[in-house]
Design an enzyme around this catalytic site. Structure first.
Site, PDB file in Angstrom:
ATOM      1  N   LYS A  82     -77.265 -57.311 -21.990  1.00  0.00           N
ATOM      2  CA  LYS A  82     -77.074 -58.042 -23.265  1.00  0.00           C
ATOM      3  C   LYS A  82     -76.536 -59.325 -22.770  1.00  0.00           C
ATOM      4  O   LYS A  82     -75.657 -59.630 -22.119  1.00  0.00           O
ATOM      5  CB  LYS A  82     -76.025 -57.304 -24.432  1.00  0.00           C
ATOM      6  CG  LYS A  82     -77.031 -56.061 -24.798  1.00  0.00           C
ATOM      7  CD  LYS A  82     -76.154 -55.569 -26.019  1.00  0.00           C
ATOM      8  CE  LYS A  82     -74.811 -55.041 -25.870  1.00  0.00           C
ATOM      9  NZ  LYS A  82     -74.087 -54.614 -27.117  1.00  0.00           N
ATOM     10  N   GLU A 124     -60.874 -51.690 -22.439  1.00  0.00           N
ATOM     11  CA  GLU A 124     -62.066 -51.053 -22.565  1.00  0.00           C
ATOM     12  C   GLU A 124     -62.395 -49.832 -21.753  1.00  0.00           C
ATOM     13  O   GLU A 124     -63.142 -48.929 -22.066  1.00  0.00           O
ATOM     14  CB  GLU A 124     -62.988 -52.235 -21.847  1.00  0.00           C
ATOM     15  CG  GLU A 124     -63.380 -53.190 -22.893  1.00  0.00           C
ATOM     16  CD  GLU A 124     -64.655 -52.919 -23.924  1.00  0.00           C
ATOM     17  OE1 GLU A 124     -65.163 -51.951 -23.758  1.00  0.00           O
ATOM     18  OE2 GLU A 124     -64.939 -53.691 -24.954  1.00  0.00           O
TER      19      GLU A 124
END
Length: 313
Positions: A82, A124
């Site tokens: 992405k 994360e």
């Protein structure tokens, strides 16, 4: 081969169309060959996201190579395909899918980072561990604080990074172009978007994600999806890692607006990943505004209680 360096300022506030245009102007001024001269993106996740979008757009596609220098880039931002920039006060509103020619991972960059940016990447990893990998969560409980202190240079810290990278790739590779919109890696990315966009000078990406994770933990516990014991483990891990979260940014109006925007992004359904135990999840499509309000209140109450001094008898 001739090379030229274009300096890109770090930070979410520079993930915009103006920065993209500056890089495109630098390419025009160089210029590069379209197929055999890749752009080298050496930096953090904001840089690699913007450069990947430039690579997808410039002359309808030029190669690029990612060299992440932050922990967030190392275990997350540089791994997928992405690319994007923020636009019109919306995070990653413009973008593309653009696979890099290569990703070069060098843990030697990690000792150059301030502690806050190391913990930002660990946020994360916590997200991934809670939603899909109980063994990784246990490693974080046992070795996470030491990993941060040593910049993940010891075998136990390296095992945490390898587990995070392997888990992320297992999630991304079968669904690179997101044909399936119910994605476990979207955990922590539902309520956090508006917070991160509004407070880009105050919140790092991982910090916003971890706030979302903790709000989701409160929702899951209130619904009976997550036991009090497992919720306590999540909060204890965050406390042990001394994440330094800014709970003052929590704004239920903004977070609810973020959820409504995610419904559009996820094609008409909430598709919110929610833990049903450490390492397991399901997807919810019926979270209410009242649930969100109650979860934020519960989070404030819990964190306030954890920081009050003990009363000696």
């Amino acid at each position: 081969m001739e090379a030229r360096i274009a300096v890109f300022p770090g930070g979410e506030e520079h993930k915009n169309i103006e920065s993209l245009q500056e890089l495109v102007r630098a390419l025009d001024a160089f210029p590069i060959h379209r197929r055999d001269e890749p752009i080298l993106a050496i930096g953090g996740g904001v840089l690699t996201d913007v450069v990947a979008f430039v690579a997808a757009s410039y002359r309808r596609g030029v190669p690029h190579i990612k060299v992440p220098t932050t922990l967030m880039g190392y275990i997350d931002a540089a791994l997928g395909i992405k690319a994007g920039i923020n636009f019109n006060a919306n995070k990653n509103r413009l973008g593309a899918f653009e696979p890099p020619q290569a990703v070069l991972l060098d843990a030697g960059f990690l000792p150059t980072l301030p502690r806050r940016h190391l913990v930002n990447g660990v946020c994360e990893i916590i997200k991934l561990a809670v939603i899909r990998d109980a063994a990784l969560f246990e490693r974080l409980e046992r070795d996470g604080a030491r990993g941060v202190a040593t910049c993940f240079s010891e075998p136990a810290g390296e095992a945490i990074l390898d587990g995070a990278i392997g888990g992320m790739l297992e999630e991304l590779v079968p669904n690179l172009h997101e044909e399936e919109l119910a994605r476990r890696v979207d955990f922590g990315h539902t309520f956090s978007y508006g917070l991160e966009t509004l407070h880009e000078h105050r919140l790092l990406h991982g910090e916003a994600v971890l706030l979302d994770v903790l709000v989701s933990t409160c929702i899951a516990q209130a619904r009976g999806l997550l036991s009090a014991f497992e919720a306590d483990r999540i909060f204890a891990l965050v406390e042990a890692l001394d994440a330094g979260l800014d709970y003052g940014v929590l704004d239920t109006d903004l977070m609810w607006a973020s959820l409504l925007d995610r419904i559009k992004h996820r094609n008409g359904l909430q598709r919110v990943p929610m833990p049903t135990g450490i390492g397991h999840c399901l997807f919810l499509n019926d979270i209410s505004r009242a649930e969100l309000d109650a979860a934020v209140l519960a989070l404030h109450s819990r964190t306030k209680a954890s920081h009050e001094p003990a009363i000696e008898c």
